[in-house]
Design a protein around this motif. Structure first.
Motif, PDB file in Angstrom:
ATOM      1  N   ALA A 172       0.868  -1.185   0.000  1.00 49.49           N
ATOM      2  CA  ALA A 172       0.000   0.000   0.000  1.00 49.49           C
ATOM      3  C   ALA A 172       0.899   1.226   0.000  1.00 49.49           C
ATOM      4  N   PRO A 174       1.214   5.711  -0.899  1.00 47.68           N
ATOM      5  CA  PRO A 174       0.454   6.947  -1.123  1.00 47.68           C
ATOM      6  C   PRO A 174       0.224   7.180  -2.614  1.00 47.68           C
ATOM      7  N   MET A 228      -3.207   1.362   7.617  1.00 48.17           N
ATOM      8  CA  MET A 228      -3.655   1.962   6.366  1.00 48.17           C
ATOM      9  C   MET A 228      -3.895   3.463   6.525  1.00 48.17           C
ATOM     10  N   ALA A 229      -4.378   3.870   7.689  1.00 45.41           N
ATOM     11  CA  ALA A 229      -4.557   5.304   7.940  1.00 45.41           C
ATOM     12  C   ALA A 229      -3.220   6.028   7.912  1.00 45.41           C
ATOM     13  N   SER A 232      -2.341   6.692   4.374  1.00 49.79           N
ATOM     14  CA  SER A 232      -3.169   7.759   3.830  1.00 49.79           C
ATOM     15  C   SER A 232      -2.764   9.133   4.358  1.00 49.79           C
ATOM     16  N   LEU A 233      -2.457   9.202   5.656  1.00 55.71           N
ATOM     17  CA  LEU A 233      -2.278  10.506   6.294  1.00 55.71           C
ATOM     18  C   LEU A 233      -0.829  10.890   6.527  1.00 55.71           C
ATOM     19  N   THR A 249     -10.635   0.892   1.377  1.00 53.20           N
ATOM     20  CA  THR A 249     -10.395   1.950   0.403  1.00 53.20           C
ATOM     21  C   THR A 249     -10.312   3.264   1.159  1.00 53.20           C
ATOM     22  N   LEU A 250      -9.129   3.857   1.151  1.00 51.45           N
ATOM     23  CA  LEU A 250      -8.926   5.122   1.843  1.00 51.45           C
ATOM     24  C   LEU A 250      -8.443   6.177   0.855  1.00 51.45           C
ATOM     25  N   PRO A 251      -8.797   7.426   1.070  1.00 52.40           N
ATOM     26  CA  PRO A 251      -8.321   8.489   0.173  1.00 52.40           C
ATOM     27  C   PRO A 251      -6.795   8.525   0.148  1.00 52.40           C
ATOM     28  N   GLY A 252      -6.264   8.607  -1.066  1.00 56.15           N
ATOM     29  CA  GLY A 252      -4.819   8.758  -1.205  1.00 56.15           C
ATOM     30  C   GLY A 252      -4.021   7.486  -1.043  1.00 56.15           C
ATOM     31  N   VAL A 253      -4.669   6.306  -1.067  1.00 58.21           N
ATOM     32  CA  VAL A 253      -3.961   5.029  -0.921  1.00 58.21           C
ATOM     33  C   VAL A 253      -4.219   4.162  -2.144  1.00 58.21           C
TER      34      VAL A 253
END
Length: 293
Positions: A172, A174, A228-229, A232-233, A249-253
């Protein structure tokens, strides 16, 4: 002499039929023997249960008051015996199942539990998410019966791991990372990346070994969703089971496969090697038959 189950069965049979010969036939005993059983019961109880004439049998007022309680006692004993037989056959009992969060994403756990509950509705199944490092001790101490884990894992000799699912690790990254532009990522290309390391660090360590760089000393956020966070962050990368791709499914991943020989990602059931509970053994047998991957 004390009142025994045989007395209760005779009392209830006579009460049902209000006829000694028919009650004796139901019980499979001779009428004189039934008459003696009733007489003995009345002597022990110190009151008459039945009015008897040559032509009729009826309950006394004491018999009418006594009958419901006697029937309830016998029904409870019969139910207890039935429960014992069900437990002996592995159809009744309780199973305490632990799991690491990442085991849920593969689907095998859900499939097995749903079908097992349909087939064994009288077995109580409780579920608890447990940190991976606490699971072996919880099973050894009988706080848990089985647990879905991500091997490899160290555990005492009295426990055993049975594989139930297999996929492979992916990365995973960015979405704005140069790595995201690649169709697949070779382990050496992750040499300078910052890692978020899951509870099960096998995939991360194997990527480092293949990439010929030191094992990442990056952050360990804990559960897979926290890992996963972080991707993303915080702009880290993470080596995660492939089953995660369809579940988180996370934003930016984005997810990318690894080049080279696949690195196996497994789910196993950890359990006691010599299990006494028939309900737990029934679950293990079923789970082994349902394994996928």
């Amino acid at each position: 002499m004390q009142l025994e189950l045989r007395h209760l069965r005779c009392i209830l049979a006579v009460a049902r039929h209000l006829h000694f010969a028919r009650a004796a036939e139901e019980l499979g005993i001779a009428p004189p023997s039934l008459t003696k059983q009733i007489r003995d019961a009345e002597q022990l109880l110190k009151f008459r249960l039945f009015h008897r004439t040559r032509r009729s049998v009826s309950l006394t007022s004491a018999g009418e008051a006594y009958l419901p309680g006697a029937a309830a006692v016998l029904a409870q004993l019969d139910a207890a015996r039935e429960n014992g037989l069900l437990a002996e056959r592995g159809q009744l009992g309780r199973i305490r199942i632990g799991y690491v969060a990442s085991a849920v994403y593969a689907g095998v756990m859900r499939k097995t539990l749903m079908r097992f509950r349909e087939l064994h509705a009288r077995i109580e199944v409780t579920l608890n998410e447990v940190p991976m490092e606490e699971i072996p001790a919880a099973i050894a101490d009988r706080q848990l019966d089985v647990a879905y884990i991500r091997p490899p894992m160290a555990f005492p000799e009295g426990l055993q791991a049975t594989g139930v699912h297999r996929d492979e690790f992916v990365v995973a990254v960015p979405a704005d990372s140069p790595l995201a532009a690649l169709d697949a990522i070779a382990p050496p290309q992750l040499r300078h990346a910052r890692f978020a390391v899951p509870e099960q660090d096998f995939g991360t360590l194997e990527v480092a070994r293949r990439g010929r760089f030191p094992a990442p000393a990056g952050k360990r956020p804990g559960p897979l969703i926290a890992v996963m966070a972080s991707v993303s962050l915080d702009g880290t990368v993470a080596v995660v089971p492939g089953s995660v791709c369809a579940c988180i499914t996370l934003p930016g991943v984005v997810y990318r496969p690894l080049t080279g020989k696949p690195i196996a990602s497994e789910i196993a059931l950890l359990h006691r090697r010599h299990e006494n509970s028939r309900a737990v053994r029934a679950f293990l047998q079923y789970a082994r038959g349902e394994k996928t991957g």
